[in-house]
Scaffold this active site. Structure first.
Site: not given
Length: 370
Positions: A15, A74, A93, A95, A117, A269
């Site tokens: 991505r 990411k 993101y 996490h 998120e 994740d």
């Protein structure tokens, strides 16, 4: 504002943080967009397409050094920590409740970070997590169906069955966005589907949506154990926004599962909702737990970038535009959903669940924005 889009370097992560349409919108608003050369190749986007949309192509170090706002997919990984700086906004993101080294790196750098998120509407919806949850939920059934094949370690079962032979039994733990999409796909493929959740209203909605064609069960340790004992494919899709996922599926449950059963942990994740979950990659996606196949890839949507890159940009672009137009602090003051995504600022944590995960202290988002 200067906006940087680096190439993703996590294993087989194809991505990219923005599409040419997104670049065009930001450039038209007067912002400079710097894209790392080759960043979009995995998603089928050429460098020329980015240039035509108004981006400037740069090497990796220059993209990071120029960026005031860095848009990724990411979380930054260890080799990227060196690029973090106090005057940078990282929008991706994160996490963090499952990643202490990254938490420490962001705090040490002083960077401002906003996690996709945990951007959360007043309704409780997670608008920037939802599109990837949709992808991961749908993928989980495709992946699980494939892993049920004998040569992949599974029981040797066709998910849908055939006339005269029963279909596979699919158990979905968690009826959020990912779990609902998993149930929709499994039901559409004629599997025998059971969904477990603690939200009775949500279970009632699913019962209505599927006209009773999907079993709904209130989630307890007892009901999970009994469902898994008879399951062929188990999907773990439990989420507590910003916090570690609870370990609802124990090792004992997995050890007691049928030989050749498959477990797909979408929650990996956030640490995973299966005991014994450990992150895997698309290059080496599975491991065995007893006689069961475990699939715990931490970036599932990275396997379908021509779907997920566009779905992600559709969701993130409006928020990114607000940050670029107003600056992160004013954008967060004006948009409480965005403010809830604030994770680090000036070396401090602004996420209480992350602080709890690692035994750190945190400051309130309100105090930062005051």
């Amino acid at each position: 504002m200067k906006i940087g889009i680096p190439k993703e370097i996590k294993t087989l992560e194809n991505r990219v943080g923005i599409t040419p349409a997104g670049v065009h919108q930001l450039a038209a608003a007067g912002h400079q967009v710097f894209v790392e050369a080759g960043a979009g190749v995995g998603s089928g986007v050429t460098d020329a397409a980015y240039q035509d949309a108004g981006a400037t192509l740069l090497g990796v170090a220059d993209v990071w050094s120029e960026a005031e706002l860095l848009i990724k997919v990411k979380e930054p990984i260890e080799s990227e920590y060196q690029f973090l700086r106090p005057d940078m906004i990282v929008f991706t993101y994160l996490h963090l409740a499952a990643d202490q080294p990254q938490t420490d790196a962001l705090m040490k750098s002083g960077a401002t970070s906003i996690a996709y998120e945990t951007v959360q509407l007043d309704s409780g919806q997670l608008p920037l997590l939802s599109p990837m949850s949709e992808v991961a939920g749908r993928m989980s059934i495709a992946v699980g169906s494939d892993l049920l094949f004998k040569h992949n370690g599974g029981a040797g079962m066709l998910l849908a069955g055939v006339p005269g032979v029963a279909p596979a039994k699919v158990v979905v733990v968690g009826a959020g966005v990912a779990g609902t999409n998993a149930a929709q796909m499994a039901h559409g493929l004629r599997a025998d589907v059971t969904v477990l959740d603690v939200n009775l209203a949500r279970l009632a909605q699913l019962d209505s949506e599927f006209s009773g064609g999907v079993k709904t069960v209130f989630s307890t340790a007892y009901s999970i154990e009994h469902a898994i004992a008879d399951a062929d494919l188990v999907i773990g899709s439990v989420l507590i926004p910003g916090a570690r996922a609870p370990k609802l599926v124990t090792q004992a449950m997995i050890q007691g599962a049928k030989p050749g059963s498959v477990f797909v942990d979408i929650a990996v994740d956030q640490g995973g909702c299966f005991e014994g979950t450990r992150p895997t990659t698309h290059a080496d996606p599975t491991f065995m737990a007893g006689e069961s196949v475990m699939y715990c890839v931490a970036n599932m949507p990275g396997a379908v970038p021509q779907t997920s890159t566009y779905a992600l940009t559709n969701a993130t672009l409006g928020y990114a535009t607000q940050i670029a137009n107003k600056g992160w602090k004013q954008a967060c003051r004006d948009n409480r959903a965005l403010a809830r995504g604030l994770s680090t600022f000036g070396g401090a944590l602004t996420s209480a669940p992350v602080a709890e995960a690692w035994g750190y202290s945190s400051v309130s988002i309100e105090s930062v924005l005051a």
